[in-house]
Design a protein around this motif. Structure first.
Motif, short mmCIF file in Angstrom:
data_model
loop_
_atom_site.label_atom_id
_atom_site.label_comp_id
_atom_site.label_asym_id
_atom_site.label_seq_id
_atom_site.Cartn_x
_atom_site.Cartn_y
_atom_site.Cartn_z
N SER A 2 -65.91 12.94 -28.35
CA SER A 2 -66.26 14.05 -27.48
C SER A 2 -66.06 15.36 -28.23
O SER A 2 -65.39 15.42 -29.26
CB SER A 2 -65.42 14.03 -26.21
N THR A 3 -66.66 16.41 -27.68
CA THR A 3 -66.54 17.74 -28.25
C THR A 3 -66.64 18.75 -27.13
O THR A 3 -67.20 18.45 -26.08
CB THR A 3 -67.62 17.97 -29.34
N LYS A 4 -66.09 19.92 -27.32
CA LYS A 4 -66.13 20.96 -26.30
C LYS A 4 -67.29 21.92 -26.56
O LYS A 4 -67.68 22.15 -27.70
CB LYS A 4 -64.82 21.75 -26.30
N ILE A 5 -67.79 22.50 -25.47
CA ILE A 5 -68.84 23.50 -25.56
C ILE A 5 -68.16 24.87 -25.67
O ILE A 5 -67.25 25.18 -24.90
CB ILE A 5 -69.74 23.46 -24.32
N THR A 6 -68.61 25.67 -26.61
CA THR A 6 -68.04 27.02 -26.77
C THR A 6 -68.60 27.94 -25.69
O THR A 6 -69.53 27.58 -24.97
CB THR A 6 -68.39 27.61 -28.16
N THR A 7 -68.04 29.14 -25.62
CA THR A 7 -68.53 30.12 -24.64
C THR A 7 -69.97 30.53 -24.92
O THR A 7 -70.67 31.01 -24.04
CB THR A 7 -67.64 31.38 -24.64
N LYS A 8 -70.45 30.29 -26.15
CA LYS A 8 -71.84 30.59 -26.51
C LYS A 8 -72.76 29.39 -26.26
O LYS A 8 -73.93 29.42 -26.60
CB LYS A 8 -71.94 31.00 -27.97
N GLY A 9 -72.20 28.30 -25.69
CA GLY A 9 -73.02 27.12 -25.42
C GLY A 9 -73.24 26.23 -26.64
O GLY A 9 -74.14 25.40 -26.66
N GLN A 10 -72.43 26.39 -27.66
CA GLN A 10 -72.58 25.61 -28.90
C GLN A 10 -71.61 24.44 -28.92
O GLN A 10 -70.54 24.49 -28.30
CB GLN A 10 -72.32 26.51 -30.12
N VAL A 11 -72.01 23.39 -29.64
CA VAL A 11 -71.13 22.25 -29.86
C VAL A 11 -71.15 21.91 -31.34
O VAL A 11 -72.09 22.23 -32.05
CB VAL A 11 -71.56 20.99 -29.05
N THR A 12 -70.10 21.25 -31.79
CA THR A 12 -70.04 20.76 -33.15
C THR A 12 -70.45 19.30 -33.13
O THR A 12 -69.91 18.51 -32.34
CB THR A 12 -68.61 20.88 -33.72
N ILE A 13 -71.42 18.93 -33.97
CA ILE A 13 -71.82 17.53 -34.07
C ILE A 13 -70.75 16.82 -34.90
O ILE A 13 -70.49 17.23 -36.04
CB ILE A 13 -73.21 17.38 -34.71
N PRO A 14 -70.10 15.79 -34.35
CA PRO A 14 -69.02 15.11 -35.08
C PRO A 14 -69.47 14.59 -36.44
O PRO A 14 -70.64 14.22 -36.62
CB PRO A 14 -68.64 13.97 -34.14
N LYS A 15 -68.55 14.56 -37.38
CA LYS A 15 -68.86 14.15 -38.76
C LYS A 15 -69.49 12.76 -38.81
O LYS A 15 -70.43 12.54 -39.56
CB LYS A 15 -67.60 14.18 -39.63
N GLY A 16 -68.99 11.82 -38.01
CA GLY A 16 -69.56 10.48 -38.01
C GLY A 16 -71.03 10.47 -37.65
O GLY A 16 -71.83 9.73 -38.23
N VAL A 17 -71.41 11.30 -36.68
CA VAL A 17 -72.81 11.40 -36.27
C VAL A 17 -73.63 12.08 -37.37
O VAL A 17 -74.74 11.65 -37.70
CB VAL A 17 -72.94 12.16 -34.93
#
Length: 80
Positions: A2-17
């Motif tokens: 899982s990953t969190k959404i930033t206040t700008k609506g962005q997410v980090t794609i996990p390294k494994g993906v």
């Protein structure tokens, strides 16, 4: 995973993906629904990196011929 959404609506794609898709900085990705209404992440360029199994093709060498396998399994001198 899982990953969190930033206040700008962005997410980090996990390294494994990223590794699985062969993503590098600057590459574009597309988010879409599939027929099961699941979210799919794919590369915009359409390239699908080879799977871990596809990478192994040809690594075992040419192998034995059918006649050689038959001789080995029968334990006798199989005519050529």
């Amino acid at each position: 995973m899982s990953t969190k959404i930033t206040t700008k609506g962005q997410v980090t794609i996990p390294k494994g993906v990223r590794d699985l898709l062969g993503l590098e900085p600057g590459m574009e990705v597309r988010f879409r629904y599939n027929e099961k209404r699941e979210i799919v992440v794919e590369r915009v360029d359409g390239i699908r990196p080879p799977s871990r199994f596809e990478k192994l093709i040809g690594h075992a060498g040419p192998g034995m011929t059918t006649d050689e396998v038959m001789r080995l399994t029968r334990g006798d001198d199989w005519p050529s």
